[in-house]
Motif scaffolding. Structure first.
Motif, PDB file in Angstrom:
ATOM      1  N   GLY A   7     -21.920 -38.480 -12.646  1.00  0.00           N
ATOM      2  CA  GLY A   7     -20.858 -39.347 -13.146  1.00  0.00           C
ATOM      3  C   GLY A   7     -20.188 -38.833 -14.406  1.00  0.00           C
ATOM      4  N   GLU A   8     -20.774 -37.829 -15.041  1.00  0.00           N
ATOM      5  CA  GLU A   8     -20.177 -37.311 -16.272  1.00  0.00           C
ATOM      6  C   GLU A   8     -19.265 -36.131 -15.964  1.00  0.00           C
ATOM      7  OE1 GLU A   8     -23.109 -36.433 -19.170  1.00  0.00           O
ATOM      8  OE2 GLU A   8     -23.802 -38.520 -19.358  1.00  0.00           O
ATOM      9  N   SER A   9     -18.448 -35.785 -16.961  1.00  0.00           N
ATOM     10  CA  SER A   9     -17.460 -34.727 -16.784  1.00  0.00           C
ATOM     11  C   SER A   9     -18.123 -33.360 -16.701  1.00  0.00           C
ATOM     12  CB  SER A   9     -16.462 -34.741 -17.940  1.00  0.00           C
ATOM     13  OG  SER A   9     -15.588 -33.619 -17.854  1.00  0.00           O
ATOM     14  N   MET A  10     -17.556 -32.504 -15.847  1.00  0.00           N
ATOM     15  CA  MET A  10     -18.024 -31.129 -15.716  1.00  0.00           C
ATOM     16  C   MET A  10     -17.354 -30.206 -16.727  1.00  0.00           C
ATOM     17  SD  MET A  10     -20.264 -30.919 -13.240  1.00  0.00           S
ATOM     18  CE  MET A  10     -20.216 -29.210 -12.766  1.00  0.00           C
ATOM     19  N   GLY A  11     -16.428 -30.793 -17.532  1.00  0.00           N
ATOM     20  CA  GLY A  11     -15.721 -30.010 -18.539  1.00  0.00           C
ATOM     21  C   GLY A  11     -14.537 -29.249 -18.003  1.00  0.00           C
ATOM     22  N   HIS A  12     -14.137 -29.559 -16.790  1.00  0.00           N
ATOM     23  CA  HIS A  12     -12.969 -28.904 -16.201  1.00  0.00           C
ATOM     24  C   HIS A  12     -11.823 -29.900 -16.079  1.00  0.00           C
ATOM     25  CE1 HIS A  12     -16.275 -26.425 -14.040  1.00  0.00           C
ATOM     26  NE2 HIS A  12     -15.986 -25.909 -15.249  1.00  0.00           N
TER      27      HIS A  12
END
Length: 321
Positions: free
Chosen positions: A37-42
């Motif tokens: 559920g968290e961002s992959m940074g992309h």
């Protein structure tokens, strides 16, 4: 199937299912190092990639299909020589003739095997048997005037007879046209049924090249035979061939009109009507005289049964009326 191929197929099949399960398990694990559920940074064009798992409904159905595959292979044949717990198979295998087929049907029934083809044939017999029984009680002449009966006869003809006589029943080289009135053994309803029931095996026309003195003798007799139906031929050859044709009269008659008994044809064709079973070109007629002919039609009584033959006979009879 040999043991090698049985093992080979089983290993590949089961290996594929196991591989699918392992792949699903791997895809359900989190190897990204980011909480679900968290961002992959992309981020691209305002769209941010999140570490979301495979949809639950999708992975569940994938797992169900894998389980279903294992269950199917356990119950039904699919793993080489394994017949499955149900003993089901689509048809009896390795059959070379009708006797073996009947024996296999009886064997499967005695062993309680579920042979799909046998079950379908049994169901068809229960459903359509009374219809054919009713048709069998009527004369062929009567059925030949019944549109519905002729449709049934036509379907049976297309399934069993068209491979030789053509879908239009007009025949081809070596297989007679059933739509005209030219019959080798007679075209009455009773004789047509007899031909289909028991088949026909020609007495056989011998090879005449040696008896006629070689190739020239064959050409002379062929010229005379062609002249009987009004064809233009070399008159000198035809005159010489007429003398030699005396050897053919025992079967074809003095006038080349075929053999008859009480007005019924006996299989030797009429050579004066320009209707030819193996071709009427000079080359084809010469070949028939030179090498002989021996036509065979198989009997259909044991394959179709008399009731179905009765309906086909009505259809064939109607074609020439």
């Amino acid at each position: 199937m040999s043991s090698f191929w049985s093992i080979w197929i089983s290993v590949l099949t089961l290996g594929t299912l196991v591989g699918c399960y392992l792949l699903l398990r791997m895809c359900l694990k989190n190897f990204a190092g980011v909480k679900e559920g968290e961002s992959m940074g992309h981020e691209f064009d305002g769209i941010e990639e999140l570490n979301n798992p495979l949809p639950k409904w999708w992975s569940t159905f994938f797992l169900i299909t894998i389980i279903w595959g294992f269950a199917y292979l356990l119950l039904y044949p699919g793993l080489g020589q394994w017949n499955g717990l149900f003993g089901w198979k689509s048809s009896n295998q390795g059959i070379l003739n009708l006797e073996e087929s009947k024996a296999k049907v009886a064997e499967a029934k005695a062993q309680g095997l579920l042979v799909e083809y046998d079950r379908e044939m049994s169901a068809a017999e229960e459903r359509f048997g009374p219809i054919f029984t009713a048709y069998a009680e009527r004369s062929i002449e009567d059925l030949a005037k019944d549109g519905e009966a002729l449709k049934v006869g036509q379907r049976l003809f297309l399934q069993n007879c068209s491979q030789c006589h053509g879908s239009d029943a007009r025949g081809t080289t070596g297989f007679p046209d059933l739509t005209d009135k030219d019959w080798l053994y007679g075209g009455s309803p009773a004789v047509i049924k007899e031909s289909i029931m028991h088949g026909r095996k020609a007495n056989g026309m011998m090879a005449w090249e040696t008896a006629l003195g070689g190739d020239q003798g064959v050409k002379e007799v062929a010229a005379y035979v062609l002249s009987l139906s009004g064809r233009e031929v070399n008159q000198e050859d035809a005159k010489a061939g007429q003398t030699k044709f005396a050897m053919c009269t025992a079967c074809h008659g003095a006038e080349g009109q075929g053999s008859l008994a009480m007005g019924i044809p006996l299989g030797a064709p009429n050579l004066s009507d320009n209707t030819w079973l193996y071709g009427g070109s000079p080359k084809a007629v010469e070949e028939s005289i030179r090498n002989g002919r021996a036509g065979v039609m198989p009997p259909w009584a044991d394959i179709l049964g008399e009731e179905k033959v009765h309906v086909i006979s009505a259809y064939v009879y109607s074609l020439s009326q």
